[in-house]
Design an enzyme around this catalytic site. Structure first.
Site, short mmCIF file in Angstrom:
data_model
loop_
_atom_site.label_atom_id
_atom_site.label_comp_id
_atom_site.label_asym_id
_atom_site.label_seq_id
_atom_site.Cartn_x
_atom_site.Cartn_y
_atom_site.Cartn_z
CD1 TRP A 104 -11.56 9.24 16.64
CD2 TRP A 104 -10.21 8.74 17.09
NE1 TRP A 104 -11.75 9.55 17.78
CE2 TRP A 104 -10.37 9.20 18.42
CE3 TRP A 104 -8.31 7.71 17.35
CZ2 TRP A 104 -10.79 8.32 19.88
CZ3 TRP A 104 -8.46 7.29 18.59
CH2 TRP A 104 -8.97 7.45 19.94
CG ASP A 174 -11.67 5.21 11.36
OD1 ASP A 174 -12.20 4.95 12.07
OD2 ASP A 174 -10.87 5.94 12.19
CE LYS A 198 -15.40 4.58 19.75
NZ LYS A 198 -13.90 4.85 19.34
C1 LIG Z 1 -12.31 4.82 19.15
C2 LIG Z 1 -12.27 5.53 17.76
C3 LIG Z 1 -10.62 4.81 17.16
C4 LIG Z 1 -9.97 4.32 17.90
O1 LIG Z 1 -10.01 3.06 18.15
P1 LIG Z 1 -9.52 1.96 18.76
O2 LIG Z 1 -9.55 0.53 18.97
O3 LIG Z 1 -9.10 2.14 20.19
O4 LIG Z 1 -7.64 2.01 18.85
C5 LIG Z 1 -10.26 5.77 15.84
N1 LIG Z 1 -11.18 6.17 15.26
C6 LIG Z 1 -12.37 6.45 15.83
C7 LIG Z 1 -13.34 7.08 15.28
C8 LIG Z 1 -12.83 5.81 16.54
O5 LIG Z 1 -13.95 6.75 16.63
#
Ligand SMILES: *Cc1c(COP(=O)(O)O)cnc(C)c1O
Length: 368
Positions: A104, A174, A198
């Site tokens: 990511w 993030d 998530k």
């Molecule tokens: C799932 C995830 C993403 C991507 O998320 P989207 O909403 O599909 O763009 C980015 N960073 C992390 C840490 C993730 O777990």
């Protein structure tokens, strides 16, 4: 109330949602609180939706103890859109310091490569991302636009236990896969962002918590929709927001508050993770490739000792038959992964740990 027809869902995302939330949404789906329509059919400018929207913001503020000099935004485009939106607003004139810890952060770096400057100030690439740099030992550049990192690496199963708060520049994190799993000191951060699918609710909502100070520095030439100020000044109602997703998120926030907030949630998450990692560590068949201190309590990554893919697929299909689903590792790394976000309960993790123990015993008998 537990519906016995439901699986125990270890999917990394979209992921399990608490049953009580689903049942409450179900009971209000057709006719929300007797108003004669569903939340999906309501104007986003209506009184009824406004109450949901502001409850969601206020409950999240309470849960994370968000100071008054921060704004909570509900955006769209997923966490992935943030990879592009951040530099558009804040990295026009200064380089970004990046801590590179997996797939990511790689995607965020790929966006920075499109005309922005950045420096990788720490990386765990030499450990194949199965570990983390020591956050307290990273040195940062005082001229950076911001420091960028990912708190929990969903794919590799690592989590920063502490944050590099010694960086003089705003820390942008993030937190897609561990937001609301533990209390945070929000004032340590410039921006926190997370896709909802998530640990919050359905996909389609992205939570952004941003310091006022940073809002004042958004690049004026950023397209209106990609400028944080457009959303902040309209209280995330600049255009039609993902209303139903925000409604579900608001139910999740309420439930967390009722359960005692994030301290209690962290306690539960620690118990769950300890239980599962212990079953893996004691197994004669499986191991966890991440050192103990860096293990994620959210995404538990494990493999067969000899990376025997036929035993791994046998495990996945036997688990599925026993009601445990979503255990395949990310397509980029293979192996196995159980994502155990807030919605999972300790009893479910105990059941799964027992399954791992029994599978390991049986596999041992076969291999002799
Ligand atoms: C799932 C995830 C993403 C991507 O998320 P989207 O909403 O599909 O763009 C980015 N960073 C992390 C840490 C993730 O777990």
């Amino acid at each position: 109330m537990t519906n016995t027809n439901r699986i125990i869902n270890f999917s990394a995302g979209p992921a399990a949602i608490p049953e009580s939330v689903l049942l409450e949404a179900q009971s209000n789906l057709f006719n929300y609180k007797g108003l004669g329509l569903s939340v999906m059919e309501m104007s986003h400018r209506s009184k009824a939706y406004d109450a949901i929207h502001n409850d969601a913001i206020n409950d999240l503020k309470t849960l994370l103890n968000v100071p008054d000099n921060y704004r909570i935004l509900f955006l769209q485009g997923g966490a992935s859109m943030q990879f592009a939106m951040l530099p558009m607003n804040f990295a026009q004139h200064q380089p970004v310091d990046v801590i590179h810890t997996g797939s990511w952060t790689k995607k965020a770096i790929d966006e920075l490569k499109k005309g922005y400057q950045y420096r990788v100030v720490a990386s765990s690439e030499d450990q194949k991302f199965l570990g983390l740099p020591d956050a307290s030992k990273i040195s940062f550049n005082d001229d950076a636009a911001y420091t960028y990192m990912c708190s929990n690496n969903t794919i590799f199963g690592t989590q920063f236990k502490t944050f590099p708060t010694h960086s003089k520049r705003p820390l942008v994190v993030d937190m897609s896969s561990d937001i609301l799993s533990r209390p945070l000191n929000v004032s340590d951060f410039g921006i926190i962002f997370a896709g909802a699918q998530k640990n919050i609710g359905p996909s389609g909502v992205t939570v952004v918590i941003i310091k006022d100070e940073l809002l004042d520095t958004c690049h004026p030439d950023a397209p209106v929709f990609f400028n944080y100020t457009s959303h902040a000044s309209a209280n995330s109602l600049y255009n039609t927001p993902p209303t139903f997703g925000i409604y579900i998120a608001h139910l999740v926030f309420k439930r967390l508050l009722e359960l005692g907030g994030l301290k209690e949630q962290e306690k539960q998450n620690t118990l769950k993770a300890n239980c599962l990692y212990q079953a893996i560590d004691e197994s004669s068949q499986f191991y966890c490739p991440v050192p103990k201190e860096d293990r994620s309590p959210m995404n538990v990554v494990f493999r067969h000792q000899d990376h025997n893919e036929s035993i791994e697929s046998a495990f996945i299909s036997e688990a599925k038959a026993a009601g445990f689903d979503g255990l395949k590792g990310h397509r980029s790394v293979g192996g196995l992964r159980a994502s155990i976000y807030n919605a999972q309960e300790l009893a479910q993790i105990e059941q799964f740990s027992t399954f791992i123990r029994e599978f390991s015993k049986k596999a041992l008998v076969h291999s002799h």
